[in-house]
Scaffold this active site. Sequence first.
Site, PDB file in Angstrom:
ATOM      1  N   ARG A  31      11.539   2.909  -9.844  1.00 50.94           N
ATOM      2  CA  ARG A  31      10.847   3.985 -10.018  1.00 50.94           C
ATOM      3  C   ARG A  31      10.968   4.752  -8.938  1.00 50.94           C
ATOM      4  NH1 ARG A  31       6.915   0.548  -8.003  1.00 50.94           N
ATOM      5  NH2 ARG A  31       6.248   1.274  -5.982  1.00 50.94           N
ATOM      6  N   GLU A  42      11.403  -7.520  -3.577  1.00 47.23           N
ATOM      7  CA  GLU A  42      11.207  -6.775  -4.832  1.00 47.23           C
ATOM      8  C   GLU A  42      12.197  -5.921  -5.119  1.00 47.23           C
ATOM      9  OE1 GLU A  42       7.078  -5.980  -5.709  1.00 47.23           O
ATOM     10  OE2 GLU A  42       6.343  -7.764  -5.079  1.00 47.23           O
ATOM     11  N   VAL A  99       6.437   6.761  -3.941  1.00 48.64           N
ATOM     12  CA  VAL A  99       5.579   7.719  -3.097  1.00 48.64           C
ATOM     13  C   VAL A  99       6.179   8.340  -1.912  1.00 48.64           C
ATOM     14  CG1 VAL A  99       3.484   8.095  -1.692  1.00 48.64           C
ATOM     15  CG2 VAL A  99       3.347   6.805  -3.990  1.00 48.64           C
TER      16      VAL A  99
HETATM   17  C1  MV4 Z   1       5.645 -12.878   1.696  1.00 42.83           C
HETATM   18  C2  MV4 Z   1       5.208 -12.630   3.149  1.00 42.83           C
HETATM   19  C3  MV4 Z   1       5.465 -13.752   3.897  1.00 42.83           C
HETATM   20  N1  MV4 Z   1       6.412 -14.722   3.561  1.00 42.83           N
HETATM   21  N2  MV4 Z   1       6.680 -13.559   1.454  1.00 42.83           N
HETATM   22  C4  MV4 Z   1       3.007  -9.318   0.028  1.00 42.83           C
HETATM   23  C5  MV4 Z   1       3.429  -8.226  -1.270  1.00 42.83           C
HETATM   24  C6  MV4 Z   1       4.344  -8.936  -1.948  1.00 42.83           C
HETATM   25  N3  MV4 Z   1       5.456  -7.984  -2.501  1.00 42.83           N
HETATM   26  C7  MV4 Z   1       5.116 -10.049  -0.920  1.00 42.83           C
HETATM   27  N4  MV4 Z   1       4.161  -9.912   0.157  1.00 42.83           N
HETATM   28  C8  MV4 Z   1       4.580 -10.857   0.981  1.00 42.83           C
HETATM   29  N5  MV4 Z   1       5.276 -11.760   0.928  1.00 42.83           N
HETATM   30  C9  MV4 Z   1       6.853 -14.859   2.375  1.00 42.83           C
HETATM   31  N6  MV4 Z   1       7.649 -15.679   1.841  1.00 42.83           N
HETATM   32  C10 MV4 Z   1       4.346 -11.535   3.228  1.00 42.83           C
HETATM   33  C11 MV4 Z   1       3.958 -10.783   2.442  1.00 42.83           C
HETATM   34  C12 MV4 Z   1       3.149  -9.773   2.780  1.00 42.83           C
HETATM   35  C13 MV4 Z   1       3.459  -8.547   2.959  1.00 42.83           C
HETATM   36  C14 MV4 Z   1       4.843  -7.883   2.520  1.00 42.83           C
HETATM   37  C15 MV4 Z   1       5.259  -6.628   2.675  1.00 42.83           C
HETATM   38  C16 MV4 Z   1       4.331  -5.753   3.163  1.00 42.83           C
HETATM   39  C17 MV4 Z   1       2.752  -5.832   3.613  1.00 42.83           C
HETATM   40  C18 MV4 Z   1       2.552  -7.431   3.643  1.00 42.83           C
HETATM   41  C19 MV4 Z   1       0.971  -7.830   3.971  1.00 42.83           C
HETATM   42  C20 MV4 Z   1       0.724  -9.183   3.652  1.00 42.83           C
HETATM   43  C21 MV4 Z   1       1.574  -9.917   3.262  1.00 42.83           C
END
Ligand code: MV4
Length: 447
Positions: free
Chosen positions: A292, A288, A295
């Site tokens: 902004r 992503e 924190v």
């Molecule tokens: C993912 C992932 C594993 N594989 N995408 C969580 C928030 C959102 N921005 C995207 N996230 C994730 N996407 C794929 N293909 C695991 C997460 C995720 C995660 C990512 C960053 C920090 C903490 C997290 C906790 C759970 C899952």
Amino acid sequence: MFKKILIANRGEIALRIIRTCKEMGIRTVAVYSTADKDSLHVRFADEAVCVGPPPSKDSYLKIPNIIAAAEITNSDAIHPGYGFLSENAQFSRICQEHKIKFIGALPEQIEGMGDKASAKETMKKAKVPTIPGSEGLLKDFPEAKKIAGQIKYPVILKATAGGGGRGMRLCWDDKELEEGWHSARQESAAAFGNDGMYLEKYIEEPRHIEIQIAADQHGNVCHLSERDCSIQRRHQKLVEETPSPFMTDALREKMGEAAKKAALAVNYEGVGTVEFLVDKHRKFYFMEMNTRIQVEHTITEEVINHDLIKEQIKIAVGDKISGKDYFPTMHSIQCRINAEDPFKGFMPSPGTITNYHAPGGHGIRIDTHVYANYVIPPHYDSMISKLITVAQTRDEAITKMKRALAEYIIEGVKTTIPFHVQLMDDKQFNKGNFTTKFMETFEIKKP
Ligand code: MV4
């Protein structure tokens, strides 16, 4: 330069922005809800305007009231801080229409990044690494099933309007994918009014590493190295540090270049953050882009020795940045101190702070709006302070953090300080051995 900036926020970040404005000779306007009338941001700003009752939707999120406050005080710019209206495309547009400079992204950029599937396609076209999966939105379940067959399970279904972990489903087989397809779409339609979904290969045990970037109005872009935000619980960050213990010089170079490509692809202007997932083989993927101030900007400030709020304001008035990247040699850690009970599942603990003593000394920074007898209102998020250390090495930054946590007295409400004390003593944490799954198995011992 701006003569007067309205700060459309509360708490520590409002205070943080006021401090920089004062140093720059810019007048400040605070806005506040009736719950915040005794807050320090109200006291330290040159002027203050009440914008409504305690619920955010009736005050800090109420666009007509914020714009009215800016108009009656003759403010030339609005700084939105983080949260609230900081990534609201409509608000950015309305500021533009009222000839008030929004210190943040343009409406089109916020919209472009807010739709996750289209943001991902933009990054893929710009040759920023993305996670294998569907091209844009899925049209139906059979298509999802076909792509899952190609990329192989486990896969993750994501809502295009989601983000921050909302509207996601991890699926290990066709049956889970079918269930996930229906439930995630329903949930997303209800939560975001948008049921668009896309599919990705699931990255197991990733690290969350983000790159801070800055881009001016003249086409110069630089990166300010990374922050490791893997220590999170239910998508709430608890600890951030820079550099990442998992980082190498070669990886930083590659991720820095990718983040700059991402910023250039959307004609970005201002400071921003490009979030990546990094797998165990150190392959990284765009996740992503945040448009902004975050924190955790503080730890970057500590290691590069620059004020990022000042950089934001200078870029907003059209100043040029040097365009050179930063590869710091210091180490900084931030512990978020929340009014929550870590022994009761991080349950919120609003109320009166009856006794308060902040640590100090070399290499310690505290960003907070609280003080003795301050009442933490129940209406807003539970973060009350950020405790930041900076030192030559990671071990020294951890040692300093332990010393500071032991000195920190906050009575009357429960806080996350005891959790941080245990984390700083954890063997795996000390080895830098953690992923986003760390908090799922970390056991908090009762005192
Ligand atoms: C993912 C992932 C594993 N594989 N995408 C969580 C928030 C959102 N921005 C995207 N996230 C994730 N996407 C794929 N293909 C695991 C997460 C995720 C995660 C990512 C960053 C920090 C903490 C997290 C906790 C759970 C899952």
